[in-house]
Design an enzyme around this catalytic site. Structure first.
Site, mmCIF file in Angstrom:
data_model
loop_
_atom_site.group_PDB
_atom_site.id
_atom_site.type_symbol
_atom_site.label_atom_id
_atom_site.label_comp_id
_atom_site.label_asym_id
_atom_site.label_seq_id
_atom_site.Cartn_x
_atom_site.Cartn_y
_atom_site.Cartn_z
ATOM 1 N N HIS A 1 -0.748 2.715 -1.599
ATOM 2 C CA HIS A 1 -0.043 3.400 -1.658
ATOM 3 C C HIS A 1 0.214 3.931 -2.731
ATOM 4 O O HIS A 1 1.023 3.019 -3.256
ATOM 5 C CB HIS A 1 1.510 3.756 -0.533
ATOM 6 C CG HIS A 1 1.352 4.286 0.936
ATOM 7 N ND1 HIS A 1 0.877 4.946 1.319
ATOM 8 C CD2 HIS A 1 0.240 3.132 1.724
ATOM 9 C CE1 HIS A 1 0.217 4.990 2.723
ATOM 10 N NE2 HIS A 1 0.107 3.828 2.827
ATOM 11 N N CYS B 1 -4.575 5.988 1.588
ATOM 12 C CA CYS B 1 -4.866 5.592 2.738
ATOM 13 C C CYS B 1 -6.174 6.228 4.051
ATOM 14 O O CYS B 1 -6.878 6.438 3.164
ATOM 15 C CB CYS B 1 -3.579 5.328 3.615
ATOM 16 S SG CYS B 1 -3.481 3.873 4.601
ATOM 17 N N GLU C 1 1.990 6.230 -4.388
ATOM 18 C CA GLU C 1 3.082 6.695 -4.220
ATOM 19 C C GLU C 1 4.473 5.668 -4.168
ATOM 20 O O GLU C 1 5.825 5.658 -4.323
ATOM 21 C CB GLU C 1 3.763 7.962 -3.542
ATOM 22 C CG GLU C 1 3.729 7.704 -1.956
ATOM 23 C CD GLU C 1 2.619 7.050 -1.178
ATOM 24 O OE1 GLU C 1 2.305 7.481 -0.174
ATOM 25 O OE2 GLU C 1 1.164 6.753 -2.121
#
Length: 211
Positions: free
Chosen positions: A191, A85, A193
């Site tokens: 993202h 990001c 994750e």
């Protein structure tokens, strides 16, 4: 394998750490750290970032020795680096969010506010989007199919000077940079994750990568 996830106070890094621990599957040590010395010890370096470009840049600069340790590890020692990001955006020459802020200058380009051609599309861009993979042979995207879903939260995008440094895009009322890279450096606007199986696969690919 020692994975350093840099903590410069830009947000809760628990989800990122857990995703890297899962992807490493016990084959590496994951450390969330604000200590420059940990970058010297690390084999892989990750820089997440949320919020404004200038704030994240300032956070790196205000940790004593962090900017120098990051430059040494990534540029001089060529350790694999992943920016996430705003952590990706900081690799640019500069960010133009509210003010002009100098970036790391690692991958030539600027960070501008995204401007969808469809006025009904809201900013920030939040949610799942399909990836269009440009660098199909890059190890980062091994076993990740064209059109795979990834999770985005952003209002600004990286505009690369060189098209070859743009690894993937997404469509949000126009083409938006989803991933960049050159040499030992890669970055994702989305993202990983938070991108479930696709994100875990990408993280695992990053950890296997030997640029």
């Amino acid at each position: 394998m020692k994975i350093a996830i840099i903590d410069c106070g830009s947000g809760n890094l628990r989800s990122a750490a857990k995703a890297f621990e899962r992807a490493a599957a016990g084959g590496g040590e994951v450390r969330v750290t604000g200590e420059p010395l940990d970058l010297k010890r690390a084999t892989h370096i990750v820089l997440p970032g949320v919020g404004a470009f200038a704030d994240c840049r300032s956070s790196v600069a205000t940790v004593p020795g962090m900017a120098e340790a990051l430059e040494a590890a990534v540029i001089s020692e060529a350790k694999p680096f992943l920016g996430i990001c705003v952590g990706m955006q900081l690799m640019a020459d500069r960010g133009l969010e509210h003010e002009t802020t100098e970036g790391f200058g690692w991958i030539s380009g600027e960070v501008h506010r995204i401007t969808p051609s469809d006025s009904t599309l809201k900013i920030p861009h939040i949610g799942w989007n399909n990836l269009h993979i440009l660098a199909t042979e890059h190890p980062l995207f091994a076993d990740i199919r064209e059109g795979a879903h990834a999770y985005f939260v952003h209002s600004y995008g990286f505009e690369c000077t060189a098209a070859a440094n743009r690894l993937a895009t997404a469509d949000y009322g126009g083409s938006v940079t989803a991933a960049i890279g050159r040499d030992n450096m890669v970055g994702t606007q989305f993202h990983p994750e938070k991108s479930q199986s696709v994100g875990l696969r990408l993280i695992a690919n990053f950890l296997k990568w030997r640029p």
